[in-house]
Design an enzyme around this catalytic site. Structure first.
Site, PDB file in Angstrom:
ATOM      1  N   GLU A 210      39.880  36.000  71.876  1.00  0.00           N
ATOM      2  CA  GLU A 210      39.109  37.130  72.396  1.00  0.00           C
ATOM      3  C   GLU A 210      39.096  37.148  73.932  1.00  0.00           C
ATOM      4  O   GLU A 210      38.383  37.954  74.526  1.00  0.00           O
ATOM      5  CB  GLU A 210      37.666  37.103  71.865  1.00  0.00           C
ATOM      6  CG  GLU A 210      37.575  37.513  70.400  1.00  0.00           C
ATOM      7  CD  GLU A 210      36.143  37.673  69.911  1.00  0.00           C
ATOM      8  OE1 GLU A 210      35.972  38.340  68.886  1.00  0.00           O
ATOM      9  OE2 GLU A 210      35.208  37.127  70.523  1.00  0.00           O
TER      10      GLU A 210
ATOM     11  N   ASP B 125      33.138  30.316  62.811  1.00  0.00           N
ATOM     12  CA  ASP B 125      32.795  29.716  64.110  1.00  0.00           C
ATOM     13  C   ASP B 125      32.071  28.387  63.912  1.00  0.00           C
ATOM     14  O   ASP B 125      32.320  27.411  64.638  1.00  0.00           O
ATOM     15  CB  ASP B 125      31.922  30.669  64.937  1.00  0.00           C
ATOM     16  CG  ASP B 125      32.675  31.929  65.349  1.00  0.00           C
ATOM     17  OD1 ASP B 125      33.917  31.868  65.474  1.00  0.00           O
ATOM     18  OD2 ASP B 125      32.026  32.970  65.537  1.00  0.00           O
TER      19      ASP B 125
ATOM     20  N   ALA C 178      25.971  27.738  57.443  1.00  0.00           N
ATOM     21  CA  ALA C 178      25.897  28.971  58.237  1.00  0.00           C
ATOM     22  C   ALA C 178      25.820  30.224  57.374  1.00  0.00           C
ATOM     23  O   ALA C 178      25.398  31.276  57.856  1.00  0.00           O
ATOM     24  CB  ALA C 178      27.093  29.055  59.185  1.00  0.00           C
TER      25      ALA C 178
END
Ligand code: ADP
Length: 293
Positions: A138, A244, A274
């Protein structure tokens, strides 16, 4: 332990019954603003697991930049090399969530697009000394290539969003981390058998490869062969940030000296944790919140 060179975005989230056609306007839910960006997410996830983590990145001189800095600082991420680009907006992800929980996302890179080799040069000592340096795509490739060139420790690349990788950068990756879609992109085809995909990826240039498989865990391919890593059972509420959390935990354990397959077993526990909570950074576990191995 871990230096992340990567993106910092404000996630702007609106729920919609349906998405507007061109020229149309629809009303959505209240706006929610969350700290995000793959780079920032990974740095926060590593810090929450008790690691020393620093972020090399760029934000704008605006309210989103201040919000994101605050979230990173609260998590304990080292921010000496989080620079501010005046006159440019902080990166944002414009996210609409449909009735089925499906996301449509537009990322406006803003300040992230200004991260370059000069930023890497300014952070040279930090990057060179890190046990593990972690990247995603990114931020501009020249910054990633420059940082991989400076890195003294292990280089971990999460190929997200998928894009062509120069052979020299690929050769430094140990491992290359991809999900099934990114693996299919690199292998020019259907996902196929994940064990074959991981083995093929590991032969294509990187020193090792990890393919993540959502609720099916992950597959690791390195010089020791191909190993399937099961995912601990988790009642998934929201899978945002699972990748992530996985990559950050992997980097942290590699930094602490684990073999790749052991680090991946730990990472699968972080990924499973998560998905049990909503959001990205808000869902990342502390060590006490990890499911049993
Ligand atoms: P990405 O978010 O990048 O698409 P994945 O969906 O493959 O990545 O998730 C990354 C990791 O998170 C998986 O390898 C797995 O360990 C864990 N994970 C993801 N979804 C689940 C789930 N539903 N149950 C348990 N673990 C999960």
């Amino acid at each position: 332990d871990v230096v992340v060179v990567g993106s910092v975005n404000a996630d702007l989230v609106v729920g919609v019954e349906r998405r507007p056609a061109p020229g149309e306007t629809v009303l959505g839910s209240d706006l929610a603003v969350h700290p995000g960006g793959k780079g920032a997410n990974q740095a926060v996830a590593a810090a929450r697991l008790g690691g020393r983590a620093a972020l090399v990145g760029r934000v704008g001189d605006d309210g989103h930049g201040a919000l994101l800095r605050g979230a990173l600082a609260a998590a304990g991420v080292g921010l000496d090399h989080l620079a501010t680009t005046p006159g440019v907006p902080t990166g944002v992800a414009l996210i609409t969530v449909g009735p089925d929980g499906d996301n449509s996302i537009i990322v406006s890179p803003g300040a992230n697009a200004r991260l370059g080799p000069a930023d890497v040069a300014a952070a040279r000592d930090l990057i060179a000394a890190a046990s593990v340096v972690s990247f995603q795509l990114e931020v501009p490739l020249p910054a990633v290539e420059a940082a991989a060139g400076v890195a003294g420790g292990r280089v971990v690349l999460n190929l997200s969003p998928p894009a062509p990788v120069p052979a020299g950068l690929l050769a430094r990756c140990d491992p290359l981390v991809v999900n099934e879609h990114e693996a299919a992109y690199l292998l020019d085809g259907e996902p196929g058998d994940p064990r074959d995909a991981a083995a093929a990826l590991a032969r294509s240039g990187p020193r090792s490869a990890v393919v993540t498989l959502g609720a099916d865990g992950a597959v690791v391919a390195d010089g020791d062969g191909v190993t399937a890593i099961p995912a601990p059972a988790a009642d998934a509420v929201d899978t945002t940030g699972a990748g992530d959390a996985f990559t950050a935990a992997l980097c942290l354990r590699l930094a602490r000296g684990d073999a790749l397959r052991d680090a991946a077993r730990y990472a699968a526990r972080a990924g499973a944790a998560a998905v049990r909570r909503r959001g990205a950074q808000s869902s990342f576990p502390t060590p006490a919140e990890l499911p049993a191995p």
